[in-house]
Write a protein that holds these residues in place. Structure first.
Motif, PDB file in Angstrom:
ATOM      1  N   GLU A  48       0.821  -1.211   0.000  1.00 41.70           N
ATOM      2  CA  GLU A  48       0.000   0.000   0.000  1.00 41.70           C
ATOM      3  C   GLU A  48       0.860   1.267   0.000  1.00 41.70           C
ATOM      4  O   GLU A  48       0.379   2.338   0.385  1.00 41.70           O
ATOM      5  N   VAL A  90       2.133   4.546  -0.706  1.00 46.70           N
ATOM      6  CA  VAL A  90       1.499   5.644  -1.439  1.00 46.70           C
ATOM      7  C   VAL A  90       2.397   6.176  -2.552  1.00 46.70           C
ATOM      8  O   VAL A  90       1.921   6.522  -3.635  1.00 46.70           O
ATOM      9  N   ARG A 100       2.086   4.924  -6.225  1.00 46.73           N
ATOM     10  CA  ARG A 100       0.817   4.973  -6.948  1.00 46.73           C
ATOM     11  C   ARG A 100       0.960   5.503  -8.373  1.00 46.73           C
ATOM     12  O   ARG A 100       0.249   5.039  -9.280  1.00 46.73           O
ATOM     13  N   ASP A 101       1.875   6.462  -8.599  1.00 47.67           N
ATOM     14  CA  ASP A 101       2.024   7.002  -9.951  1.00 47.67           C
ATOM     15  C   ASP A 101       2.654   5.983 -10.891  1.00 47.67           C
ATOM     16  O   ASP A 101       2.273   5.887 -12.066  1.00 47.67           O
ATOM     17  N   LEU A 156       2.390   2.758 -10.486  1.00 50.36           N
ATOM     18  CA  LEU A 156       1.340   1.759 -10.654  1.00 50.36           C
ATOM     19  C   LEU A 156       0.327   2.200 -11.720  1.00 50.36           C
ATOM     20  O   LEU A 156      -0.016   1.431 -12.627  1.00 50.36           O
ATOM     21  N   ALA A 157      -0.103   3.448 -11.636  1.00 48.13           N
ATOM     22  CA  ALA A 157      -1.065   3.966 -12.607  1.00 48.13           C
ATOM     23  C   ALA A 157      -0.477   3.986 -14.008  1.00 48.13           C
ATOM     24  O   ALA A 157      -1.154   3.678 -14.999  1.00 48.13           O
ATOM     25  N   THR A 180      -3.477  -3.280  -2.595  1.00 45.98           N
ATOM     26  CA  THR A 180      -3.770  -2.592  -3.848  1.00 45.98           C
ATOM     27  C   THR A 180      -2.769  -2.960  -4.936  1.00 45.98           C
ATOM     28  O   THR A 180      -3.146  -3.262  -6.082  1.00 45.98           O
ATOM     29  N   ILE A 181      -1.478  -2.954  -4.596  1.00 45.52           N
ATOM     30  CA  ILE A 181      -0.440  -3.251  -5.582  1.00 45.52           C
ATOM     31  C   ILE A 181      -0.526  -4.704  -6.032  1.00 45.52           C
ATOM     32  O   ILE A 181      -0.427  -5.004  -7.223  1.00 45.52           O
TER      33      ILE A 181
END
Length: 315
Positions: free
Chosen positions: A100, A102, A105-106, A108-109, A128-129
């Motif tokens: 998780e 944070v 996240r970029d 990952l997106a 999430t990952i």
């Protein structure tokens, strides 16, 4: 002092137990991940934050040095332009114990948007990952060795171990050789040991050589002028023997009345030019000699002295 040693043993045993546990329960996707990375036409992109980032940088270095093109991308820098380093030809390995992080996240997106193959290395399969990844290397949830459950110790050891396991599995799949390894390690002590005899030997006019029928007076001049304390003896270009200082002493009676071939020792310790310098050193130590003639197809192409190995840092 004994108290500190007790703590050290406890930590090491905890982490060793964790690695044993991982060895007995490897992630189901491990083989698929190895095949994915091996078949990748781009690079393996590794990213992680904090302690996971430090481990990721080491994993990247190990992979790159063993034949797998790899690059570490810091998640903070990725959010400020370095996402351009990650292409659809790459495979992305994200390291996050919680799954998780944070800061990831970029990346990952970006991977999801451009359909970049994504491998999650985490201890939380429901994170999430992990859920977003195409492949998962899920680590066992085991207690950290700190005793507080907060300091990354066991978890980072497991992550590093998994990275090493990937690197070696890929190394063996690619049939990566010691010669390949030498290409990526030209510097330092390791680079010196991986150097070839051809890189260090004396060639051309620097090789002491005399014909088998040459008078010993002339052979002595050749030995003295080249400064190795030996000379090779050739017949029709082929090395048939060598004259050393020991041979001179054994033939002191009427030495000048002999030819080079009569004084030479027929058993010659040789090495090939493509052999590793470390092997040449081992041969010297085993035979208790300080000089090796270098031959190719029985023809002398060079000479190697122990001092050459010392100067190069092999010994």
């Amino acid at each position: 002092m004994k108290l500190h040693q007790s703590v050290a043993r406890e930590v090491l045993r905890t982490e060793a137990h964790a690695l044993e546990h991982l060895a007995e329960a490897l992630p189901e996707d491990f083989d698929a991940v190895v095949e994915l990375i091996a078949g990748c036409s781009g690079r393996l992109i590794v990213s992680g934050m904090g302690k996971s980032g430090h481990i990721g940088a080491k994993i990247t270095a190990t992979l790159a040095s063993t034949g797998t093109p790899a690059q570490f991308v810091h998640p903070g820098e990725a959010s400020h332009g370095d996402l351009g380093m990650i292409t659809s030809e790459d495979v992305c390995l994200l390291l996050s114990n919680s799954g998780e992080t944070v800061e990831l996240r970029d990346i990952l997106a970006h991977c999801l948007r451009f359909k970049v193959a994504l491998v999650a290395l985490t201890s939380n399969a429901d994170s999430t990952i992990a859920k977003a990844a195409t492949h998962r290397l899920t680590l066992p949830k085991l207690a950290e060795a700190c005793g507080l459950g907060m300091v990354p110790t066991t978890s980072t050891t497991l992550t590093l171990g998994m990275g090493d396991a990937l690197a070696v599995a890929l190394l063996r799949k690619r049939a990566f050789t010691a010669e390949d390894f030498a290409v990526f390690h030209p510097g330092g002590k390791l680079g010196a040991q991986m150097a070839k005899v051809a890189d260090l030997m004396h060639v051309g006019d620097g090789i002491p050589l005399v014909d088998v029928d040459m008078a010993m007076g002339d052979a002595l001049l050749e030995m003295t002028s080249k400064g190795f304390g030996v000379t090779g003896v050739v017949r029709d270009g082929l090395l048939i023997g060598v004259i050393t200082d020991g041979d001179l002493r054994r033939n002191m009676d009427n030495l000048m009345g002999h030819t080079a071939g009569e004084v030479a020792t027929g058993t010659v310790v040789t090495v090939a030019p493509e052999a590793f310098a470390a092997k040449a050193l081992a041969d010297m130590q085993a035979r208790k000699v300080s000089v090796l003639m270098v031959t190719q197809d029985e023809r002398p192409v060079g000479i190697l002295h122990l001092h050459d190995l010392l100067r190069a840092g092999v010994a």
